[in-house]
Design a protein around this motif. Structure first.
Motif, mmCIF file in Angstrom:
data_model
loop_
_atom_site.group_PDB
_atom_site.id
_atom_site.type_symbol
_atom_site.label_atom_id
_atom_site.label_comp_id
_atom_site.label_asym_id
_atom_site.label_seq_id
_atom_site.Cartn_x
_atom_site.Cartn_y
_atom_site.Cartn_z
ATOM 1 N N ARG A 53 0.743 -1.352 -0.040
ATOM 2 C CA ARG A 53 0.045 -0.095 -0.058
ATOM 3 C C ARG A 53 0.886 1.234 0.068
ATOM 4 N NH1 ARG A 53 -4.912 -1.578 0.348
ATOM 5 N NH2 ARG A 53 -5.451 -3.731 0.904
ATOM 6 N N ARG A 54 1.897 1.119 0.590
ATOM 7 C CA ARG A 54 2.934 2.317 0.376
ATOM 8 C C ARG A 54 3.410 2.583 -0.689
ATOM 9 N NH1 ARG A 54 3.973 4.453 5.588
ATOM 10 N NH2 ARG A 54 3.192 3.233 7.417
ATOM 11 N N LEU A 55 3.904 1.528 -1.466
ATOM 12 C CA LEU A 55 4.263 1.520 -2.885
ATOM 13 C C LEU A 55 3.257 1.933 -3.732
ATOM 14 C CD1 LEU A 55 6.577 -1.709 -3.185
ATOM 15 C CD2 LEU A 55 7.242 0.643 -3.454
ATOM 16 N N ALA A 56 2.106 1.439 -3.479
ATOM 17 C CA ALA A 56 1.056 1.875 -4.528
ATOM 18 C C ALA A 56 0.888 3.445 -4.398
ATOM 19 C CB ALA A 56 -0.213 1.272 -4.161
ATOM 20 N N GLU A 57 1.004 3.937 -3.033
ATOM 21 C CA GLU A 57 0.734 5.293 -2.905
ATOM 22 C C GLU A 57 1.847 6.052 -3.940
ATOM 23 O OE1 GLU A 57 0.959 8.685 0.498
ATOM 24 O OE2 GLU A 57 0.576 6.599 1.143
ATOM 25 N N LYS A 58 2.952 5.384 -3.653
ATOM 26 C CA LYS A 58 4.318 6.236 -4.258
ATOM 27 C C LYS A 58 4.428 6.058 -5.917
ATOM 28 C CE LYS A 58 5.873 7.661 -0.424
ATOM 29 N NZ LYS A 58 5.860 9.160 -0.257
ATOM 30 N N LEU A 59 3.507 4.838 -6.356
ATOM 31 C CA LEU A 59 3.904 4.607 -7.660
ATOM 32 C C LEU A 59 2.648 5.319 -8.585
ATOM 33 C CD1 LEU A 59 4.931 0.776 -7.730
ATOM 34 C CD2 LEU A 59 6.267 3.010 -8.175
ATOM 35 N N ARG A 272 10.819 0.874 -16.885
ATOM 36 C CA ARG A 272 10.090 1.880 -16.297
ATOM 37 C C ARG A 272 9.349 2.020 -14.983
ATOM 38 N NH1 ARG A 272 5.319 2.298 -19.109
ATOM 39 N NH2 ARG A 272 6.437 2.514 -20.886
ATOM 40 N N LEU A 273 8.912 0.608 -14.558
ATOM 41 C CA LEU A 273 8.621 0.310 -13.095
ATOM 42 C C LEU A 273 9.734 0.169 -12.400
ATOM 43 C CD1 LEU A 273 6.482 -0.958 -11.404
ATOM 44 C CD2 LEU A 273 6.954 -2.907 -12.015
ATOM 45 N N ALA A 274 10.895 -0.284 -12.872
ATOM 46 C CA ALA A 274 11.997 -0.142 -11.787
ATOM 47 C C ALA A 274 12.466 1.267 -11.679
ATOM 48 C CB ALA A 274 13.331 -0.833 -12.595
ATOM 49 N N THR A 275 12.536 2.139 -12.544
ATOM 50 C CA THR A 275 12.703 3.449 -12.223
ATOM 51 C C THR A 275 11.620 4.285 -11.161
ATOM 52 O OG1 THR A 275 13.706 3.876 -14.608
ATOM 53 C CG2 THR A 275 12.982 5.809 -13.301
ATOM 54 N N ALA A 276 10.267 3.879 -11.545
ATOM 55 C CA ALA A 276 9.533 4.406 -10.670
ATOM 56 C C ALA A 276 9.664 3.710 -9.062
ATOM 57 C CB ALA A 276 7.971 4.052 -11.041
ATOM 58 N N ALA A 277 9.946 2.480 -9.034
ATOM 59 C CA ALA A 277 10.037 2.049 -7.763
ATOM 60 C C ALA A 277 11.336 2.336 -7.234
ATOM 61 C CB ALA A 277 10.390 0.358 -7.937
ATOM 62 N N ARG A 278 12.410 2.767 -7.561
ATOM 63 C CA ARG A 278 13.518 3.381 -7.414
ATOM 64 C C ARG A 278 13.160 4.611 -6.610
ATOM 65 N NH1 ARG A 278 19.779 3.134 -9.124
ATOM 66 N NH2 ARG A 278 20.743 4.720 -7.604
ATOM 67 N N PHE A 299 16.937 -0.618 -2.491
ATOM 68 C CA PHE A 299 16.526 -0.819 -3.807
ATOM 69 C C PHE A 299 17.516 -1.416 -4.693
ATOM 70 C CE2 PHE A 299 16.826 0.238 -8.124
ATOM 71 C CZ PHE A 299 15.531 -0.067 -8.701
ATOM 72 N N LEU A 300 17.214 -2.800 -5.214
ATOM 73 C CA LEU A 300 17.940 -3.215 -6.231
ATOM 74 C C LEU A 300 17.167 -3.246 -7.680
ATOM 75 C CD1 LEU A 300 19.450 -6.590 -4.617
ATOM 76 C CD2 LEU A 300 20.703 -4.274 -4.922
#
Length: 329
Positions: A53-59, A272-278, A299-300
């Motif tokens: 849920r924290r990731l969803a908010e950030k992504l 793109r997903l990796a960049t957003a996750a970072r 992050f990796l």
């Protein structure tokens, strides 16, 4: 000298290129569906759900306009992995998972509803250690891991430890500790940390193996004693707690959560997903939220995470047969 037709052609070409520039962001964003699901193999309220849920908010907005968490509990995350395996490889379905379904289960289950190569690792988003604790069933004089091993050797009938589930990584690490120490530690499986920790603090089981964060809310009670933490260094959440390695047992395994997508997902979407996750993982409030659960933001990227997963898999390929556990046992 440039004639009028050449000049006009160049001018139109320049104007056309300039007009096309605003289209690039729209073209890039169009490659990801408007609504993206983060599939989690655990029920709402747990640590994995919290991270999702924290990731969803950030992504949200950085990767897709709408980010939803889709809880698919059951079968030790196998249901969730199967759902992502069957999803369209368009970036619209993302799995948040620990490594065990891919690094451990192939060696403990005879048959799985997926193969590890059915999904692709994209990004590690956090890491956290395991820990071993004892409760009032063990004398107060037992303060270190060597103390516990000596006590277990002298009291084999009482030398039992619990974990949140049979076949879980905490279970296997506890059994591996026994193999390394040359003592027979009987495993007691529980349905989650809640009942397991209650039995530990109530004296029904001598020891317990799980992630460090599960113990943190219970430490003030004084009814459990942490003896060891995994990892190559002490945890910032319990800096006084020595590692397994410091006490003579080479168990530096740590747990992590990673994002995965279905195989055949285009590399442009993975990147793109990796960049957003970072970008999400480095934000201070993301790290602060994870700290409540004894987790560290880390992050990796795709290649590094693939190498990490391979190392975990190679480790358990050797150790699971040594432990002798199968899902049918």
């Amino acid at each position: 000298m440039t004639d009028r037709r050449q000049f006009t052609a160049r001018l139109l070409g320049t104007v056309g290129a300039a007009a096309a520039l605003p289209l690039w962001p729209r073209l890039a964003s169009a490659q990801t569906p408007e609504v993206v699901r983060i599939v989690v193999g655990f029920p709402p309220g747990g640590s994995t759900d919290n991270v999702a849920r924290r990731l969803a908010e950030k992504l949200r907005g950085a990767y897709a306009p709408t980010m939803l968490v889709d809880n698919r509990p059951g079968a030790g995350t196998q249901i969730a992995v199967g759902a992502v395996k069957e999803a369209a490889p368009d970036g619209g379905t993302v799995l948040l998972s620990p490594p065990a379904p891919f690094s451990v289960y192939p060696f403990t289950y005879r048959k799985l509803p997926y193969a590890p190569q059915d999904v692709v690792p994209v990004a590690m988003v956090c890491t956290f250690p395991f820990a071993f604790a004892v409760g009032p069933a063990v004398p107060a004089s037992v303060r270190t891991l060597p103390d516990f091993i000596a006590w277990a050797r002298a009291h084999p009938a009482q030398a039992a430890f619990g974990s949140p589930a049979a076949g879980s990584t905490p279970h296997l690490l506890g059994s591996l500790l026994g193999k390394m120490a040359g003592v027979d530690l009987t495993h007691v499986p529980y349905r989650g940390d809640g009942p397991g920790l209650q039995d530990l603090m109530g004296g029904q089981v001598a020891g317990y193996s799980t992630v460090l964060g599960s113990y943190l809310p219970q430490l003030r009670s004084g009814r459990l004693r942490l003896l060891a933490v995994s990892g190559s260094a002490r945890s910032p959440f319990a800096p006084e707690l020595p590692t397994y390695a410091e006490q003579g047992y080479a168990l530096d395994n740590t747990e992590w959560f990673g994002l995965f997508v279905p195989a055949r997902t285009p590399q442009s979407i993975i990147d793109r997903l990796a960049t957003a996750a970072r970008a999400a993982v480095v934000q201070p409030d993301y790290a602060q939220g994870l700290a409540e659960f004894g987790m560290s933001a880390q992050f990796l990227g795709p290649q590094e995470l693939a190498a990490k997963l391979k190392a975990d898999t190679d480790f358990w390929r050797v150790q699971v047969p040594r432990i002798g556990f199968t899902a049918d046992s």
